[in-house]
Design a protein around this motif. Structure first.
Motif, PDB file in Angstrom:
ATOM      1  N   GLY A  33       1.012  -1.155  -0.195  1.00 35.40           N
ATOM      2  CA  GLY A  33      -0.040  -0.449  -0.151  1.00 35.40           C
ATOM      3  C   GLY A  33       1.511   1.381  -0.140  1.00 35.40           C
ATOM      4  O   GLY A  33       0.418   2.004  -0.125  1.00 35.40           O
ATOM      5  N   PHE A  34       2.095   1.644   0.933  1.00 32.21           N
ATOM      6  CA  PHE A  34       2.879   2.267   0.813  1.00 32.21           C
ATOM      7  C   PHE A  34       3.432   2.399  -0.835  1.00 32.21           C
ATOM      8  O   PHE A  34       3.456   4.528  -0.541  1.00 32.21           O
ATOM      9  CB  PHE A  34       3.586   2.688   1.713  1.00 32.21           C
ATOM     10  CG  PHE A  34       5.318   1.198   1.519  1.00 32.21           C
ATOM     11  CD1 PHE A  34       6.176   2.107   0.821  1.00 32.21           C
ATOM     12  CD2 PHE A  34       4.656   0.052   1.601  1.00 32.21           C
ATOM     13  CE1 PHE A  34       7.405   0.762   0.529  1.00 32.21           C
ATOM     14  CE2 PHE A  34       5.967  -0.578   1.775  1.00 32.21           C
ATOM     15  CZ  PHE A  34       6.730  -0.426   0.603  1.00 32.21           C
ATOM     16  N   MET A  35       3.278   1.829  -1.607  1.00 27.37           N
ATOM     17  CA  MET A  35       3.756   2.001  -3.024  1.00 27.37           C
ATOM     18  C   MET A  35       2.714   2.820  -3.769  1.00 27.37           C
ATOM     19  O   MET A  35       2.759   2.796  -4.625  1.00 27.37           O
ATOM     20  CB  MET A  35       4.792   1.051  -3.855  1.00 27.37           C
ATOM     21  CG  MET A  35       5.649   1.050  -2.920  1.00 27.37           C
ATOM     22  SD  MET A  35       7.003   1.899  -3.148  1.00 27.37           S
ATOM     23  CE  MET A  35       7.701   1.567  -4.902  1.00 27.37           C
ATOM     24  N   ALA A  36       1.278   2.459  -3.473  1.00 30.40           N
ATOM     25  CA  ALA A  36       0.532   3.351  -4.688  1.00 30.40           C
ATOM     26  C   ALA A  36       0.495   4.296  -4.457  1.00 30.40           C
ATOM     27  O   ALA A  36       0.367   4.886  -5.434  1.00 30.40           O
ATOM     28  CB  ALA A  36      -0.929   2.481  -3.411  1.00 30.40           C
ATOM     29  N   GLY A  37       1.074   5.607  -3.534  1.00 31.07           N
ATOM     30  CA  GLY A  37       1.522   7.320  -4.107  1.00 31.07           C
ATOM     31  C   GLY A  37       2.297   7.039  -5.492  1.00 31.07           C
ATOM     32  O   GLY A  37       2.594   8.575  -6.155  1.00 31.07           O
ATOM     33  N   SER A  38       3.121   6.435  -5.918  1.00 25.77           N
ATOM     34  CA  SER A  38       4.196   5.896  -6.621  1.00 25.77           C
ATOM     35  C   SER A  38       3.290   6.280  -8.079  1.00 25.77           C
ATOM     36  O   SER A  38       4.979   5.742  -9.167  1.00 25.77           O
ATOM     37  CB  SER A  38       5.720   6.312  -6.606  1.00 25.77           C
ATOM     38  OG  SER A  38       5.151   4.314  -6.319  1.00 25.77           O
ATOM     39  N   ARG A  39       2.256   5.650  -8.364  1.00 25.54           N
ATOM     40  CA  ARG A  39       1.432   5.491  -9.351  1.00 25.54           C
ATOM     41  C   ARG A  39       2.408   6.093 -10.790  1.00 25.54           C
ATOM     42  O   ARG A  39       2.252   5.781 -11.503  1.00 25.54           O
ATOM     43  CB  ARG A  39       0.699   4.719  -9.163  1.00 25.54           C
ATOM     44  CG  ARG A  39      -0.466   3.999 -10.320  1.00 25.54           C
ATOM     45  CD  ARG A  39      -1.508   3.283 -10.599  1.00 25.54           C
ATOM     46  NE  ARG A  39      -2.405   3.648 -11.000  1.00 25.54           N
ATOM     47  CZ  ARG A  39      -2.275   2.107 -12.011  1.00 25.54           C
ATOM     48  NH1 ARG A  39      -2.109   0.960 -11.674  1.00 25.54           N
ATOM     49  NH2 ARG A  39      -2.829   1.712 -13.129  1.00 25.54           N
ATOM     50  N   ALA A  40       2.160   7.970 -10.427  1.00 22.24           N
ATOM     51  CA  ALA A  40       1.438   8.284 -11.039  1.00 22.24           C
ATOM     52  C   ALA A  40       3.189   8.507 -11.736  1.00 22.24           C
ATOM     53  O   ALA A  40       2.884   8.436 -13.565  1.00 22.24           O
ATOM     54  CB  ALA A  40       1.298   9.681 -11.251  1.00 22.24           C
ATOM     55  N   ILE A  41       3.979   7.987 -11.111  1.00 22.73           N
ATOM     56  CA  ILE A  41       5.263   8.301 -11.752  1.00 22.73           C
ATOM     57  C   ILE A  41       5.757   7.256 -12.323  1.00 22.73           C
ATOM     58  O   ILE A  41       6.605   7.391 -13.081  1.00 22.73           O
ATOM     59  CB  ILE A  41       6.597   8.226 -10.621  1.00 22.73           C
ATOM     60  CG1 ILE A  41       6.050   9.642  -9.179  1.00 22.73           C
ATOM     61  CG2 ILE A  41       8.113   8.486 -10.969  1.00 22.73           C
ATOM     62  CD1 ILE A  41       6.954   9.882  -8.392  1.00 22.73           C
ATOM     63  N   TYR A  42       5.922   6.134 -11.743  1.00 25.54           N
ATOM     64  CA  TYR A  42       5.672   4.760 -12.540  1.00 25.54           C
ATOM     65  C   TYR A  42       5.149   5.188 -14.385  1.00 25.54           C
ATOM     66  O   TYR A  42       5.656   4.437 -15.096  1.00 25.54           O
ATOM     67  CB  TYR A  42       4.773   2.882 -11.969  1.00 25.54           C
ATOM     68  CG  TYR A  42       4.670   2.664 -12.653  1.00 25.54           C
ATOM     69  CD1 TYR A  42       5.728   1.463 -12.905  1.00 25.54           C
ATOM     70  CD2 TYR A  42       3.857   2.161 -13.283  1.00 25.54           C
ATOM     71  CE1 TYR A  42       5.835   0.551 -14.058  1.00 25.54           C
ATOM     72  CE2 TYR A  42       3.149   1.612 -14.372  1.00 25.54           C
ATOM     73  CZ  TYR A  42       4.439  -0.057 -14.605  1.00 25.54           C
ATOM     74  OH  TYR A  42       4.273  -1.145 -14.907  1.00 25.54           O
ATOM     75  N   LEU A  43       4.268   5.165 -14.129  1.00 26.61           N
ATOM     76  CA  LEU A  43       2.917   5.581 -15.057  1.00 26.61           C
ATOM     77  C   LEU A  43       3.825   6.511 -16.388  1.00 26.61           C
ATOM     78  O   LEU A  43       4.343   5.754 -17.558  1.00 26.61           O
ATOM     79  CB  LEU A  43       1.664   6.117 -15.669  1.00 26.61           C
ATOM     80  CG  LEU A  43       1.138   4.696 -14.915  1.00 26.61           C
ATOM     81  CD1 LEU A  43      -0.859   5.713 -14.130  1.00 26.61           C
ATOM     82  CD2 LEU A  43       0.728   3.769 -15.432  1.00 26.61           C
ATOM     83  N   ILE A  44       4.421   7.900 -15.404  1.00 29.27           N
ATOM     84  CA  ILE A  44       5.238   8.349 -16.303  1.00 29.27           C
ATOM     85  C   ILE A  44       6.051   7.860 -17.002  1.00 29.27           C
ATOM     86  O   ILE A  44       6.665   7.960 -18.530  1.00 29.27           O
ATOM     87  CB  ILE A  44       5.948  10.049 -15.670  1.00 29.27           C
ATOM     88  CG1 ILE A  44       4.695  10.619 -15.283  1.00 29.27           C
ATOM     89  CG2 ILE A  44       6.349  10.506 -16.230  1.00 29.27           C
ATOM     90  CD1 ILE A  44       4.465  11.547 -14.763  1.00 29.27           C
ATOM     91  N   VAL A  45       7.331   6.944 -16.191  1.00 32.48           N
ATOM     92  CA  VAL A  45       8.721   6.337 -16.485  1.00 32.48           C
ATOM     93  C   VAL A  45       8.193   5.220 -17.442  1.00 32.48           C
ATOM     94  O   VAL A  45       9.132   5.097 -17.627  1.00 32.48           O
ATOM     95  CB  VAL A  45       9.334   5.724 -15.456  1.00 32.48           C
ATOM     96  CG1 VAL A  45      10.212   5.218 -15.399  1.00 32.48           C
ATOM     97  CG2 VAL A  45       9.557   7.386 -14.272  1.00 32.48           C
ATOM     98  N   ALA A  46       7.062   4.443 -17.487  1.00 32.21           N
ATOM     99  CA  ALA A  46       6.913   3.443 -18.253  1.00 32.21           C
ATOM    100  C   ALA A  46       6.485   4.202 -19.394  1.00 32.21           C
ATOM    101  O   ALA A  46       7.157   3.348 -20.547  1.00 32.21           O
ATOM    102  CB  ALA A  46       5.710   2.786 -17.912  1.00 32.21           C
ATOM    103  N   PHE A  47       6.119   4.985 -20.038  1.00 31.28           N
ATOM    104  CA  PHE A  47       5.278   5.669 -20.505  1.00 31.28           C
ATOM    105  C   PHE A  47       6.931   6.392 -21.474  1.00 31.28           C
ATOM    106  O   PHE A  47       6.349   5.770 -23.068  1.00 31.28           O
ATOM    107  CB  PHE A  47       4.749   6.888 -20.962  1.00 31.28           C
ATOM    108  CG  PHE A  47       3.828   6.794 -22.006  1.00 31.28           C
ATOM    109  CD1 PHE A  47       3.164   6.401 -22.996  1.00 31.28           C
ATOM    110  CD2 PHE A  47       4.565   8.922 -22.798  1.00 31.28           C
ATOM    111  CE1 PHE A  47       2.691   6.899 -24.527  1.00 31.28           C
ATOM    112  CE2 PHE A  47       4.408   8.828 -23.716  1.00 31.28           C
ATOM    113  CZ  PHE A  47       2.902   8.871 -24.546  1.00 31.28           C
ATOM    114  N   VAL A  48       7.531   6.850 -21.207  1.00 32.83           N
ATOM    115  CA  VAL A  48       9.040   7.305 -21.905  1.00 32.83           C
ATOM    116  C   VAL A  48       9.623   6.089 -22.575  1.00 32.83           C
ATOM    117  O   VAL A  48      10.359   5.968 -23.543  1.00 32.83           O
ATOM    118  CB  VAL A  48       9.582   8.420 -21.126  1.00 32.83           C
ATOM    119  CG1 VAL A  48      10.855   8.543 -21.391  1.00 32.83           C
ATOM    120  CG2 VAL A  48       8.904   9.330 -21.070  1.00 32.83           C
ATOM    121  N   ALA A  49       9.719   4.644 -21.661  1.00 34.10           N
ATOM    122  CA  ALA A  49      10.215   3.904 -21.563  1.00 34.10           C
ATOM    123  C   ALA A  49       9.726   2.975 -22.917  1.00 34.10           C
ATOM    124  O   ALA A  49      10.885   2.521 -24.231  1.00 34.10           O
ATOM    125  CB  ALA A  49      10.097   2.666 -20.818  1.00 34.10           C
TER     126      ALA A  49
END
Length: 230
Positions: free
Chosen positions: A113-129
């Motif tokens: 649960g504590f990693m759920a807040g980083s979901r937006a950053i994950y999506l940005i990095v994944a899209f660039v990838a």
């Protein structure tokens, strides 16, 4: 390991694994973006999680099979194709590591649960990838369709190098002065007939001018002769 490489190399698995990994990773990130817009669709998030894991494994397989193909065709490529292949291989290594990290990151987002807040950053990095992944796929297309890497075309007609292209330019430019050299000789041959006609005309015009010049010279010579006779 060498025996496994020798067994897999003739199968030419890289195009299959490469396309499979690209499809999995791009679809995984796009589904995750759709799942963010529809938070009630929990199954979309699990589908994206499964696809990113499978895509990361496929990316590792794509890098492994790509290394086998590079060893097989490296010596048959020209310098320009080798530069493209080198960039393609480097991006493949970086992307395999990147998507492995993204897969672990996505597992932690879903499991902790504590990693759920980083979901937006994950999506940005994944899209660039996946954008970089598309560029890497473009380089692979350049190798195959522009340079014939790994195809029968490369074996039948080796790709010319950059050093061969300048050599053709001097030969074509050297032929141009050879063609222009005879042109002055051809133009200089007819003019001798023109001076011949012009030279005859001045010889006729001085004839009337010679008669007054001859008469004064004859008269002085006649007067002394007459005085001598007297």
């Amino acid at each position: 390991m060498d025996s496994v490489t020798k067994f897999l190399q003739p199968l030419q698995l890289h195009p299959v694994v490469d396309h499979f990994s690209m499809a999995l990773l791009i679809v995984a990130v796009l589904i995750d973006l759709v799942a963010s817009a529809a938070p009630t669709r929990i199954w979309l998030r699990y589908a994206a999680l499964l696809l990113i894991i499978l895509g990361a494994l496929a990316a590792g397989g794509s890098y492994f099979t790509g290394g086998m193909e590079a060893d097989r065709i490296w010596n048959a490529l020209g310098p320009p194709a080798k530069d493209v292949l080198k960039k393609h291989a480097e991006l493949g290594e970086y992307l395999a590591i990147t998507f492995g990290v993204l897969a672990l990151w996505r597992i932690m987002i879903e499991g902790f649960g504590f990693m759920a807040g980083s979901r937006a950053i994950y999506l940005i990095v994944a899209f660039v990838a996946i954008v970089v992944l598309g560029y890497q796929g473009h380089l692979g297309g350049v190798l195959v369709f522009d340079y014939g890497a790994g195809t029968a075309l490369m074996a039948a007609a080796p790709v010319p190098s950059e050093a061969a292209s300048p050599s053709s330019a001097p030969t074509s430019s050297g032929a141009i002065p050879m063609v222009s050299v005879p042109t002055p000789i051809a133009t200089s041959t007819p003019p001798p007939a023109i001076p011949a006609t012009s030279a005859s005309k001045p010889t006729d015009s001085p004839k009337p001018g010679n008669t007054p010049a001859s008469s004064p010279t004859a008269q002085p010579s006649a007067t002394p002769s007459g005085g001598a006779a007297m």
